[in-house]
Design an enzyme around this catalytic site. Structure first.
Site, short mmCIF file in Angstrom:
data_model
loop_
_atom_site.label_atom_id
_atom_site.label_comp_id
_atom_site.label_asym_id
_atom_site.label_seq_id
_atom_site.Cartn_x
_atom_site.Cartn_y
_atom_site.Cartn_z
N HIS A 134 108.60 -74.29 38.72
CA HIS A 134 109.70 -75.04 39.32
C HIS A 134 110.06 -76.23 38.42
CE1 HIS A 134 106.06 -77.06 41.04
NE2 HIS A 134 106.71 -78.10 40.55
C1 T46 Z 1 104.36 -80.26 40.16
C2 T46 Z 1 103.08 -79.62 39.77
C3 T46 Z 1 102.50 -80.23 38.54
C4 T46 Z 1 102.62 -81.47 49.76
O1 T46 Z 1 102.63 -81.30 50.99
N1 T46 Z 1 102.64 -82.73 49.24
C5 T46 Z 1 102.62 -82.96 47.90
O2 T46 Z 1 102.63 -84.14 47.47
C6 T46 Z 1 102.61 -81.83 47.01
C7 T46 Z 1 102.60 -82.05 45.51
C8 T46 Z 1 102.59 -80.57 47.54
N2 T46 Z 1 102.60 -80.40 48.90
C9 T46 Z 1 102.54 -79.04 49.45
C10 T46 Z 1 103.75 -78.16 49.15
C11 T46 Z 1 103.15 -76.76 49.14
O3 T46 Z 1 103.11 -76.28 50.47
O4 T46 Z 1 101.42 -78.36 48.85
C12 T46 Z 1 101.70 -76.99 48.67
C13 T46 Z 1 101.47 -76.58 47.23
O5 T46 Z 1 102.51 -77.19 46.40
P1 T46 Z 1 103.14 -76.45 45.15
O6 T46 Z 1 103.18 -74.99 45.39
O7 T46 Z 1 104.43 -77.12 44.82
O8 T46 Z 1 102.04 -76.75 44.03
P2 T46 Z 1 102.18 -76.56 42.45
O9 T46 Z 1 100.81 -76.68 41.90
O10 T46 Z 1 102.96 -75.33 42.12
O11 T46 Z 1 103.06 -77.80 41.96
C14 T46 Z 1 102.55 -79.12 42.07
C15 T46 Z 1 103.64 -80.07 42.57
O12 T46 Z 1 104.16 -79.59 43.81
C16 T46 Z 1 104.78 -80.18 41.58
O13 T46 Z 1 105.59 -81.28 41.93
O14 T46 Z 1 105.13 -80.69 39.32
O15 T46 Z 1 102.10 -79.58 40.80
#
Ligand code: T46
Length: 136
Positions: A50
């Site tokens: 993303h």
């Molecule tokens: C990024 C990379 C480096 C939350 O509820 N609060 C938060 O602050 C974050 C970061 C995530 N979430 C929830 C949203 C999803 O349901 O945690 C779950 C996993 O998030 P995501 O699939 O977006 O995780 P990554 O590892 O793909 O991405 C994360 C960050 O979301 C993103 O901003 O740049 O790490």
């Protein structure tokens, strides 16, 4: 690469170990409003895929190693993070993919905004459509 660069933090080393201090807006290019960390990622798992519209972040691998592919419509690079005194700054409209998490790796992220799902672009075609205006 545009909106993406490495930051070298202080590494205070003595016989007791290493200490890295990070002060918001002094050591980071933005005010830190949120921190989160990613741990216990199983082998072969990829994350990210993303971009953000407004968010600025610094990614720091506190333990082990992690690879990050950063992309924009014109450039692409893979950065390996394996030093807790180095941060990868990623600004708006940079696509990121995280992979090759080593066992016991810990990724700490400093973020400029509170969590907002509306700031994410999770569809690559939509990302290209929006980013092309910035990178032309
Ligand atoms: C990024 C990379 C480096 C939350 O509820 N609060 C938060 O602050 C974050 C970061 C995530 N979430 C929830 C949203 C999803 O349901 O945690 C779950 C996993 O998030 P995501 O699939 O977006 O995780 P990554 O590892 O793909 O991405 C994360 C960050 O979301 C993103 O901003 O740049 O790490």
């Amino acid at each position: 690469m545009y909106n993406c660069s490495l930051i070298k933090f202080k590494d205070i080393t003595d016989k007791y170990g290493h200490l890295t201090p990070i002060e918001s807006k002094i050591d980071t290019p933005f005010e830190v409003k949120r921190i989160y960390y990613i741990t216990r990622v199983k082998q072969g798992i990829t994350r990210g895929f993303h971009s953000h519209r407004k968010l600025h972040q610094v990614l720091i691998c506190l333990n082990g190693s992690i690879k990050i592919r950063v992309k924009n419509p014109k450039e692409e690079e893979v950065v390996e993070l394996n030093d807790p005194s180095i941060g990868l700054y990623i600004g708006p409209y940079v696509w990121r993919e995280m992979f090759d998490f080593s066992e016991e790796s810990v990724l700490l992220v400093l973020a400029s905004e509170y969590y907002d799902e509306n700031d994410y672009i999770r569809d690559y075609d939509l990302y290209l459509k929006e980013a092309i205006k910035i990178y032309r």
